[in-house]
Design an enzyme around this catalytic site. Structure first.
Site, mmCIF file in Angstrom:
data_model
loop_
_atom_site.group_PDB
_atom_site.id
_atom_site.type_symbol
_atom_site.label_atom_id
_atom_site.label_comp_id
_atom_site.label_asym_id
_atom_site.label_seq_id
_atom_site.Cartn_x
_atom_site.Cartn_y
_atom_site.Cartn_z
ATOM 1 N N TYR A 61 -8.632 -48.409 -4.072
ATOM 2 C CA TYR A 61 -8.782 -48.202 -4.862
ATOM 3 C C TYR A 61 -9.657 -46.540 -4.584
ATOM 4 C CZ TYR A 61 -5.516 -50.859 -7.704
ATOM 5 O OH TYR A 61 -4.981 -51.746 -8.654
ATOM 6 N N HIS A 130 -4.043 -58.733 -3.753
ATOM 7 C CA HIS A 130 -2.958 -57.634 -3.510
ATOM 8 C C HIS A 130 -1.772 -57.682 -3.180
ATOM 9 C CE1 HIS A 130 -4.948 -52.912 -5.181
ATOM 10 N NE2 HIS A 130 -3.259 -53.019 -5.395
ATOM 11 N N SER A 209 1.043 -51.093 -14.544
ATOM 12 C CA SER A 209 2.064 -49.928 -14.479
ATOM 13 C C SER A 209 3.131 -50.480 -15.728
ATOM 14 C CB SER A 209 2.828 -49.311 -13.172
ATOM 15 O OG SER A 209 1.947 -48.897 -11.977
ATOM 16 N N GLY A 214 2.860 -43.284 -16.537
ATOM 17 C CA GLY A 214 2.819 -42.334 -17.351
ATOM 18 C C GLY A 214 4.924 -42.041 -17.475
#
Length: 338
Positions: A61, A130, A209, A214
């Protein structure tokens, strides 16, 4: 809004005690358009205030910038938080779109040293792989991660985006405390095999998520029209064009249930994820991310919403009707290896 703190749960059978909802820090550094450092720091403080203790980052990130950003917050509250970070996604400074995967022992040992330095800590509480490179056996990758525990650099191990069979194989090398995968009303491929394996092994699920980046909050309806040019959601198939139009229609039952509870769409989406714990018999600690303190408090309040069987039944068909994949390239996800 209530200032009541969220409940706590044990992350897996041998993991740390954490708030039942964590915080995903990815969006603080990049991916979701322009950043606001002051707002982000206020958001971290707000998360701690409502009882969030699991803070999740990754070396990928911001190509390390996210870990560096979190360092002062971690230092100020080290005894209060559980710090999670990840390795394996390889990026290139001269090619922002490049994504490689490295799971070999030498890379892991170098990666953990970089993360420890950027985070300014002596030990990482939860260290994730990851993404998985199937060409590297778990005896090497998880074996190398286990070495870090014996050396006191890491306390607990996690995996991200692995299948049920892979989780069982890795767990046989060294106990895994947490599995992080996308899990939401829009994304349920993790249920195919990984959820059952996690329940059998006593591994916690850490959904990333959980708000569909969103989209499940109704914050936007078409990423290409509503979001800035630097927002990576503009390149995710399910959030643009005809897919976005079809998927926006799927929010109608979420909206109706939210109205009945006097809640937001996002709170209903989070409540659904939290109730997977009861449905599947395992610990579930979603890690929604946000840059707004008020949104952290809203998300925390979702842990106190209980959906009825009838409401859960209304929400059940949604994921099967979603148009478009989670990523333009699904090759590194567990879904591609099922």
């Amino acid at each position: 809004m209530s200032n009541e703190k969220i409940a706590k749960v044990v992350l897996g059978t041998d993991g740390p005690l954490v708030g039942v909802q964590g915080f995903g820090a990815m969006g603080i550094s990049e991916f979701y358009g322009e950043t606001d450092e002051a707002g982000a720091r206020a958001t971290l403080d707000a998360a701690l205030d409502v009882g969030v203790t699991l803070f999740d980052t990754a070396d990928a990130y911001g190509q390390g910038a996210n870990e560096e950003f979190l360092a002062p917050f971690v230092k100020a509250h080290r005894d209060e938080i559980t710090l999670a970070t990840k390795f394996a996604l390889v990026r290139k400074a001269d090619d922002p779109s490049y994504r490689g995967i490295a799971n070999d022992r030498a890379y892991i040992r170098a990666a953990v040293e970089r993360s420890l330095r950027r985070l300014d800590v002596d030990v990482i509480d939860l260290y994730y792989m990851h993404r998985r490179d199937p060409a590297v056996p778990f005896e090497e990758s998880v074996g190398a991660m286990a070495e870090l525990i014996r050396e006191g650099k890491v306390k607990h191990l996690g995996l991200s985006e692995v299948t049920g069979a892979e989780l069982r194989e890795a767990h046989a090398v060294h106990p895994i405390s947490a599995l992080q995968s996308e899990w939401s009303l829009f994304s349920r491929d993790v249920e195919k095999s990984a959820v059952g394996a996690a329940a059998d092994l006593g591994v916690a699920l850490v959904p990333y998520s959980p708000l569909g980046r969103g989209f499940l909050t109704g914050a936007f309806t078409d990423a290409s029209a509503d979001l800035s040019g630097g927002d990576f959601r503009r390149f995710q198939p399910r959030f643009t064009g005809e897919n976005a139009k079809r998927n926006a229609d799927l929010l109608e039952p979420v909206r109706a249930i939210a109205e009945a509870h006097g809640a937001s769409l996002g709170q209903i989406a989070l409540a659904w994820v939290h109730q997977r714990s009861q449905e599947h018999g395992l610990t579930v600690v979603p890690i929604p991310g946000t840059r707004k303190a008020e949104r952290v408090r809203e998300n925390a309040a979702a842990t106190r919403i209980t959906l009825s069987p009838a409401e859960l039944e209304q929400l059940e068909p949604i994921a099967g009707q979603v148009a478009g994949d989670r990523y333009p390239d699904m090759s590194s996800t567990s879904a591609a290896r099922e």
